[in-house]
Design an enzyme around this catalytic site. Sequence first.
Site, PDB file in Angstrom:
ATOM      1  N   HIS A 152       0.762  -1.318   0.144  1.00  0.00           N
ATOM      2  CA  HIS A 152      -0.042  -0.053   0.138  1.00  0.00           C
ATOM      3  C   HIS A 152       0.858   1.156   0.069  1.00  0.00           C
ATOM      4  O   HIS A 152       1.907   1.223   0.484  1.00  0.00           O
ATOM      5  CB  HIS A 152      -0.895  -0.067   1.240  1.00  0.00           C
ATOM      6  CG  HIS A 152      -1.919  -1.046   1.240  1.00  0.00           C
ATOM      7  ND1 HIS A 152      -2.846  -1.312   0.556  1.00  0.00           N
ATOM      8  CD2 HIS A 152      -2.008  -2.344   1.967  1.00  0.00           C
ATOM      9  CE1 HIS A 152      -3.504  -2.239   0.781  1.00  0.00           C
ATOM     10  NE2 HIS A 152      -2.946  -2.979   1.706  1.00  0.00           N
ATOM     11  N   ARG A 211       7.495  -4.868   3.264  1.00  0.00           N
ATOM     12  CA  ARG A 211       6.099  -5.589   3.140  1.00  0.00           C
ATOM     13  C   ARG A 211       6.037  -5.698   1.578  1.00  0.00           C
ATOM     14  O   ARG A 211       5.849  -4.387   1.205  1.00  0.00           O
ATOM     15  CB  ARG A 211       4.944  -5.148   3.804  1.00  0.00           C
ATOM     16  CG  ARG A 211       3.623  -5.822   3.396  1.00  0.00           C
ATOM     17  CD  ARG A 211       2.603  -5.547   4.307  1.00  0.00           C
ATOM     18  NE  ARG A 211       1.952  -4.322   4.038  1.00  0.00           N
ATOM     19  CZ  ARG A 211       0.804  -3.745   4.644  1.00  0.00           C
ATOM     20  NH1 ARG A 211       0.163  -4.925   5.433  1.00  0.00           N
ATOM     21  NH2 ARG A 211       0.442  -2.573   4.578  1.00  0.00           N
ATOM     22  N   GLU A 236      -4.151 -12.872   7.910  1.00  0.00           N
ATOM     23  CA  GLU A 236      -5.316 -11.584   7.803  1.00  0.00           C
ATOM     24  C   GLU A 236      -6.262 -12.051   7.086  1.00  0.00           C
ATOM     25  O   GLU A 236      -6.995 -11.057   6.456  1.00  0.00           O
ATOM     26  CB  GLU A 236      -4.546 -10.358   7.142  1.00  0.00           C
ATOM     27  CG  GLU A 236      -3.656 -10.379   6.018  1.00  0.00           C
ATOM     28  CD  GLU A 236      -3.233  -8.993   5.418  1.00  0.00           C
ATOM     29  OE1 GLU A 236      -3.534  -8.182   5.988  1.00  0.00           O
ATOM     30  OE2 GLU A 236      -2.289  -9.164   4.609  1.00  0.00           O
ATOM     31  N   THR A 257      -7.028  -5.350  10.313  1.00  0.00           N
ATOM     32  CA  THR A 257      -8.157  -4.654   9.558  1.00  0.00           C
ATOM     33  C   THR A 257      -8.600  -5.720   8.573  1.00  0.00           C
ATOM     34  O   THR A 257      -9.754  -6.117   8.310  1.00  0.00           O
ATOM     35  CB  THR A 257      -7.815  -3.526   8.787  1.00  0.00           C
ATOM     36  OG1 THR A 257      -7.149  -2.688   9.826  1.00  0.00           O
ATOM     37  CG2 THR A 257      -8.706  -2.816   8.052  1.00  0.00           C
ATOM     38  N   ASP A 258      -7.524  -6.381   7.728  1.00  0.00           N
ATOM     39  CA  ASP A 258      -8.053  -7.496   6.600  1.00  0.00           C
ATOM     40  C   ASP A 258      -8.466  -8.474   7.331  1.00  0.00           C
ATOM     41  O   ASP A 258      -9.593  -9.254   6.843  1.00  0.00           O
ATOM     42  CB  ASP A 258      -6.935  -7.606   5.824  1.00  0.00           C
ATOM     43  CG  ASP A 258      -6.549  -6.582   4.789  1.00  0.00           C
ATOM     44  OD1 ASP A 258      -7.593  -6.048   4.045  1.00  0.00           O
ATOM     45  OD2 ASP A 258      -5.531  -6.265   4.380  1.00  0.00           O
TER      46      ASP A 258
HETATM   47  C1  3PY Z   1      -4.184  -5.180   8.017  1.00  0.00           C
HETATM   48  O1  3PY Z   1      -4.668  -4.550   9.007  1.00  0.00           O
HETATM   49  O2  3PY Z   1      -4.585  -5.721   7.221  1.00  0.00           O
HETATM   50  C2  3PY Z   1      -2.752  -4.612   7.607  1.00  0.00           C
HETATM   51  O3  3PY Z   1      -2.267  -5.310   6.684  1.00  0.00           O
HETATM   52  C3  3PY Z   1      -1.937  -3.671   8.554  1.00  0.00           C
HETATM   53  O4  3PY Z   1      -0.737  -3.279   7.996  1.00  0.00           O
HETATM   54 MG    MG Z   2      -3.623  -6.018   5.416  1.00  0.00          MG
END
Ligand code: 3PY
Ligand code: MG
Length: 228
Positions: A20, A45, A121, A146-147
Site C-alpha cells: 500500500h 512488506r 489476515e 483490518t483485513d
Molecule cells: C491490516 O490490518 O490488514 C494490515 O495489513 C496492517 O498493515
Molecule cells: Mg492487510
Amino acid sequence: TAAEALGGAGFDAVVVDLQHGSATLDGLAHVGRAIDTTPAVPFVRTAANDPTELMRVLDLGVRGVICPMIGSRDEAESFVRACRYPPEGDRSYRPIRGARGSVRDHVDRANPDMILFAMIETAEGLADVERIAQTPGLDGLFVGPTDLGFSLGLERPGDLADPALSTPIDTVLDAAVRADLFGGIHAPDPVRAADMAARGFRFISCAVDTDLLVRGAADALRTVRPSG
Ligand code: 3PY
Ligand code: MG
C-alpha cells in the site's frame, strides 16, 4: 527522507510498504540506503506472495520481509522457499546491494540473517495458522487486524479494542509462541501498540509515516486555532 528520520528515531526496524502507499521497487534501493545510515533493520512488506517480486526485493539488500495474505501452509512454504538460498529454498543468486565476499560468504550470511514474517489476515490463514507456524524457515507471524476483521465479517475491522477480534488475535499469538516464532501485529496508534506489547507481541508496527504527519499536523492546528 522519512525512512531515514524514522530509522534515526530509535525503532528496531523500518518497513517499506510495497503493498500500500506510494513506495516502489524502483525507489527501494534509495530508501534502503537511507535506512542503512541508521541502526534500524530494513524491512519490506511486499505487494504479494510472488517469487519474482520477493527475489528482486531481496536482491536490493533488505533484511526482513513481511508477506501479506498468507492463507495456507503451502503458501507459507512457497514464501520461505523464495527467500532462502538452496538447500533451504530456491532463491536465485544475484544480490545487488549488501553482498560482500564470495557467493558462499553471501549465502552463508543471507539465509540466517533474513527475517521472514507471514501475515495472517484472512479467515483461511487463521484456520491454517497452526500448520503455517510450523513452516520450516519462517521466523514470525504478523496479524493484519483490518483485513482479518473484514475477512471474518466483523463490524469494526482493525479495532484492537473490539472483543470480537480478541480471540483471533490470541489464536495467532499462541500459534507463534508455541512454534517459537515472533508474534507480530500492526497497531493503529501507540496506545494500542503498548497494549499489544503487554499481551506478548514482540514485533509491532506502531507508527506509519503518513499517520504521524497527519496526527502531528492536526495537533499543531488545534493548538494554534483551537476553534477549528
Ligand atoms: C491490516 O490490518 O490488514 C494490515 O495489513 C496492517 O498493515
Ligand atoms: Mg492487510
